[in-house]
Enzyme design. Structure first.
Site, mmCIF file in Angstrom:
data_model
loop_
_atom_site.group_PDB
_atom_site.id
_atom_site.type_symbol
_atom_site.label_atom_id
_atom_site.label_comp_id
_atom_site.label_asym_id
_atom_site.label_seq_id
_atom_site.Cartn_x
_atom_site.Cartn_y
_atom_site.Cartn_z
ATOM 1 N N CYS A 299 -0.874 -49.771 27.597
ATOM 2 C CA CYS A 299 -0.608 -49.328 26.229
ATOM 3 C C CYS A 299 -1.171 -50.301 25.192
ATOM 4 O O CYS A 299 -1.659 -49.871 24.147
ATOM 5 C CB CYS A 299 0.884 -49.111 26.037
ATOM 6 N N GLU B 192 4.125 -44.921 24.121
ATOM 7 C CA GLU B 192 2.998 -45.296 23.255
ATOM 8 C C GLU B 192 1.845 -44.311 23.391
ATOM 9 O O GLU B 192 1.264 -43.881 22.389
ATOM 10 C CB GLU B 192 2.481 -46.697 23.611
ATOM 11 N N HIS C 156 3.567 -42.956 29.053
ATOM 12 C CA HIS C 156 4.407 -43.902 28.322
ATOM 13 C C HIS C 156 4.552 -43.425 26.885
ATOM 14 O O HIS C 156 3.685 -42.711 26.346
ATOM 15 C CB HIS C 156 3.784 -45.292 28.337
ATOM 16 N N CYS D 25 3.017 -52.380 27.560
ATOM 17 C CA CYS D 25 2.419 -52.849 28.808
ATOM 18 C C CYS D 25 0.908 -53.038 28.600
ATOM 19 O O CYS D 25 0.377 -52.731 27.534
ATOM 20 C CB CYS D 25 2.686 -51.850 29.931
#
Length: 170
Positions: free
Chosen positions: A99, A68, A66, A96
């Site tokens: 993260c 992040e 991701h 999410c």
């Protein structure tokens, strides 16, 4: 390291936040061009950009890639530490659960995000990790900056995916 404001902080903190979120939106657009879910992140410390990334799950074939996570990894490398205690993270989508947990472990000071994520959001939508009792670090957070622009980008991406999927079924 990229200097975000080479002449010092802008007089208006809200303008600073908009400028940084604009950078995150550019990362999201780049992710979409790579056929990735368009999420972009910028990590800053004062006037320095420590990391920036867009989602790379498909490209890297890694469910944890991701934006992040990738931007945090760059930031750790930039500062040479495992903590980012005074850093701020700007993300086009509510992080999410994975993260959000990483932001807590990194000891990030502040999170600013655009659109909420009702299906996976770990800050306010699905879960509220930053507000759990007993956590040893609180991340200051605020959502809604460029929320509509971020949400529109995500809608366009998924509408395009659905159209392509329907075309393949015919």
């Amino acid at each position: 390291m990229n200097l975000l404001f080479p002449l010092g902080e802008p007089p208006d903190p809200a303008e600073r936040d908009r400028k940084i979120m604009g950078m995150a939106l550019r990362e999201a657009h780049l992710a979409m061009e790579r056929d990735e879910v368009p999420v972009g992140v910028v990590v800053v410390l004062g006037n320095r950009v420590l990391g920036r990334a867009g989602n790379s799950v498909e490209q890297l074939k890694d469910a944890t890639a991701h934006a992040e996570m990738l931007a945090l990894t760059q930031a750790f490398e930039a500062v040479g530490e495992k903590r980012l205690e005074k850093a701020e993270v700007f993300c086009t989508l509510e992080p999410c659960i994975q993260c959000a947990g990483a932001l807590m472990h990194a000891r990030v000071a502040r999170l600013v995000y655009g659109a909420t994520d009702p299906k996976f959001g770990g800050v306010e939508s699905l879960a509220t990790l930053f507000d759990l009792p007993g956590v040893n670090h609180r991340v200051r957070h605020e959502g809604g900056l460029f929320a509509e622009e971020s949400a529109q980008l995500l809608r366009r991406f998924f509408q395009s995916k659905r159209r392509r999927s329907k075309g393949n079924l015919l």
